[in-house]
Design a protein around this motif. Structure first.
Motif, PDB file in Angstrom:
ATOM      1  N   ALA A   5       1.673   1.186  -1.405  1.00  0.00           N
ATOM      2  CA  ALA A   5       2.962   0.611  -1.786  1.00  0.00           C
ATOM      3  C   ALA A   5       2.944   0.160  -3.245  1.00  0.00           C
ATOM      4  N   GLU A   6       4.042   0.396  -3.936  1.00  0.00           N
ATOM      5  CA  GLU A   6       4.236  -0.134  -5.286  1.00  0.00           C
ATOM      6  C   GLU A   6       4.814  -1.537  -5.163  1.00  0.00           C
ATOM      7  N   ILE A  59      -9.359  -7.674   7.098  1.00  0.00           N
ATOM      8  CA  ILE A  59      -8.934  -7.588   5.707  1.00  0.00           C
ATOM      9  C   ILE A  59      -8.658  -8.995   5.198  1.00  0.00           C
ATOM     10  N   GLY A  60      -9.159  -9.305   4.007  1.00  0.00           N
ATOM     11  CA  GLY A  60      -8.919 -10.639   3.480  1.00  0.00           C
ATOM     12  C   GLY A  60      -9.499 -10.830   2.099  1.00  0.00           C
ATOM     13  N   THR A  61      -9.569 -12.073   1.671  1.00  0.00           N
ATOM     14  CA  THR A  61     -10.088 -12.415   0.350  1.00  0.00           C
ATOM     15  C   THR A  61     -11.092 -13.557   0.473  1.00  0.00           C
ATOM     16  N   VAL A 117      -9.713  -2.034  -6.973  1.00  0.00           N
ATOM     17  CA  VAL A 117      -8.613  -2.263  -7.890  1.00  0.00           C
ATOM     18  C   VAL A 117      -8.057  -3.673  -7.742  1.00  0.00           C
ATOM     19  N   TYR A 118      -7.882  -4.127  -6.518  1.00  0.00           N
ATOM     20  CA  TYR A 118      -7.169  -5.369  -6.281  1.00  0.00           C
ATOM     21  C   TYR A 118      -8.056  -6.538  -5.889  1.00  0.00           C
ATOM     22  N   LEU A 142      -2.641  -9.094  -1.729  1.00  0.00           N
ATOM     23  CA  LEU A 142      -2.462  -9.114  -0.280  1.00  0.00           C
ATOM     24  C   LEU A 142      -1.610  -7.939   0.184  1.00  0.00           C
ATOM     25  N   VAL A 143      -0.563  -7.631  -0.554  1.00  0.00           N
ATOM     26  CA  VAL A 143       0.267  -6.478  -0.210  1.00  0.00           C
ATOM     27  C   VAL A 143      -0.561  -5.199  -0.281  1.00  0.00           C
ATOM     28  N   ALA A 144      -1.388  -5.085  -1.318  1.00  0.00           N
ATOM     29  CA  ALA A 144      -2.220  -3.890  -1.465  1.00  0.00           C
ATOM     30  C   ALA A 144      -3.219  -3.748  -0.321  1.00  0.00           C
TER      31      ALA A 144
END
Length: 397
Positions: free
Chosen positions: A198-199, A349-351, A251-252, A190-192
């Motif tokens: 951001a790391e 943006i979501g999953t 990637v995420y 979610l952060v990505a």
């Protein structure tokens, strides 16, 4: 700038572990001489462990020098004066600015980057956000409603948390011991999605090596305005109408899609769609064209909160002289022969959401252009704002 003092701006929700992080950095800084500015809504309110015995010097406007090298002060209108005084009156290697849990980091960062006496003395080293990871997952998984921002406004803290993440260079997934490995993976995804560059670091009790946060040089001047995931998703897609391109994050595993149309929305149908957004949509934002209105409106959704802001008139609606002037000053403005700059441009943006169903629902909320021009099936602006700068809550937690 050579000789300038590096600054780390620290943000995060109330109770996320920011002060615990400051304590940890002070106790593990080694040879670094740190200064810390702490803001808590106009009141200095630092953990007792942070305030060492034997403090000797009280400066004006709430600045206190402690024997352990920590300096705490109020961060409000006198912030600029305070940090200039610190730079001129003290010798230290690095400044940490701990913003209040209900304040935005971007304005603080801009103080150190704009043309000012502060920018001449400091360089921003990084923007760090500390997350209460279990709470973050609850808010954006639809499990619980966020608190309100404060007595001076009705903005939910989920909105603010998104703002903090979207400008971050480093995000601490704190309280990792209270989450499963799968939950931590989800939080990182979610952060990505919100901030691709951001790391993320997984921490317990905000314990992190100082070298991971200090002297990292991660901040870039353009970061405050250009790095959010929603903006990147819009910028990465150049097609005008149709906009059927799916933009996955390989990637995420978090995906986004953009909905673009040169066609207006029925205000009531769009509001109904936004109120029914599924919890799988973490973030959405963009510009909407409302039928029967010449006001350009932006929409911003963060978790369970949806807000709309009136930005002013569409350029195409202005008198010809003004329209030509605006267009000459903005040669890159996308312009349609029939509709001018009027358009809808939204990113989601979501999953694990049903993209086809969302696209279908959005399309059903549209009206035909000639229908909107004649005012058919359109009854005012619905719940959307009309005056420039005016905001409206479309969905509250």
């Amino acid at each position: 700038m050579s000789g300038s003092i590096p600054v780390t701006v620290l943000s995060g929700s109330l109770g996320a572990g920011k002060t615990t992080l400051v304590n940890h950095l002070l106790s593990t800084a080694g040879d670094r001489d740190l200064a810390v500015l702490v803001n808590d809504m106009g009141e200095v309110n630092v953990d007792a462990d942070l305030v060492a015995e034997g403090s000797e010097l009280d400066l004006d406007d709430g600045v206190t020098e402690l024997s352990n090298g920590c300096i705490c002060c109020e961060l409000q209108d006198d912030l600029e004066t305070a940090v200039v005084r610190l730079a001129r009156g003290r010798s230290f290697d690095h400044l940490i600015v701990e913003s209040s849990g209900i304040s935005e980091p971007a304005p603080v960062a801009r103080l150190f980057t704009t043309e000012s006496r502060v920018a001449a003395l400091y360089d921003v080293d990084g923007l760090v956000t500390v997350l209460d990871t279990p709470q973050f997952l609850d808010w954006f998984g639809g499990q619980s409603a966020p608190e309100r921002r404060g007595s001076d406004g009705d903005r939910p803290l989920s909105d603010l948390l998104v703002d903090q993440i979207e400008v971050s260079n480093l995000v601490l997934l704190n309280k990792a011991d209270q989450c499963s490995a799968a939950e931590l993976d989800t939080a990182a995804e979610l952060v990505a999605a919100l901030q691709p560059d951001a790391e993320t670091l997984r921490t317990e009790f905000s314990a992190v090596a100082p070298d991971r946060l200090l002297g990292v040089g991660r901040f870039e001047q353009t970061a405050v305005d250009e790095l959010p995931g929603w903006k990147r998703a819009l910028d990465d897609e150049h097609s005008e109408t149709g906009s059927d391109h799916h933009h996955p994050d390989e990637v995420y595993g978090v995906s986004s899609f953009t909905f673009r149309r040169r066609q207006p929305f029925d205000p009531e149908r769009l509001a109904s769609f936004l109120r029914d957004l599924p919890p799988e949509i973490v973030r959405s934002k963009g510009t909407v064209w409302l039928a029967g209105s010449e006001t350009r409106v932006t929409m911003s959704q963060a978790g369970p909160s949806v807000r709309a802001t009136a930005q002013g008139p569409w350029i195409a609606s202005l008198p010809e002289v003004d329209r030509k002037m605006y267009r000459s000053n903005r040669p890159d403005l996308a312009w349609d022969d029939d509709h001018g700059d009027r358009r809808t441009e939204l990113v989601f943006i979501g999953t694990e959401y049903d993209e086809d169903a969302l696209r279908d629902a959005l399309s059903e909320a549209l009206v035909e252009t000639d229908e909107s021009e004649n005012g058919a099936s359109v009854d005012g602006d619905g719940p959307f704002p009309t005056e420039p700068g005016e905001e409206a809550v479309i969905r509250a937690p």
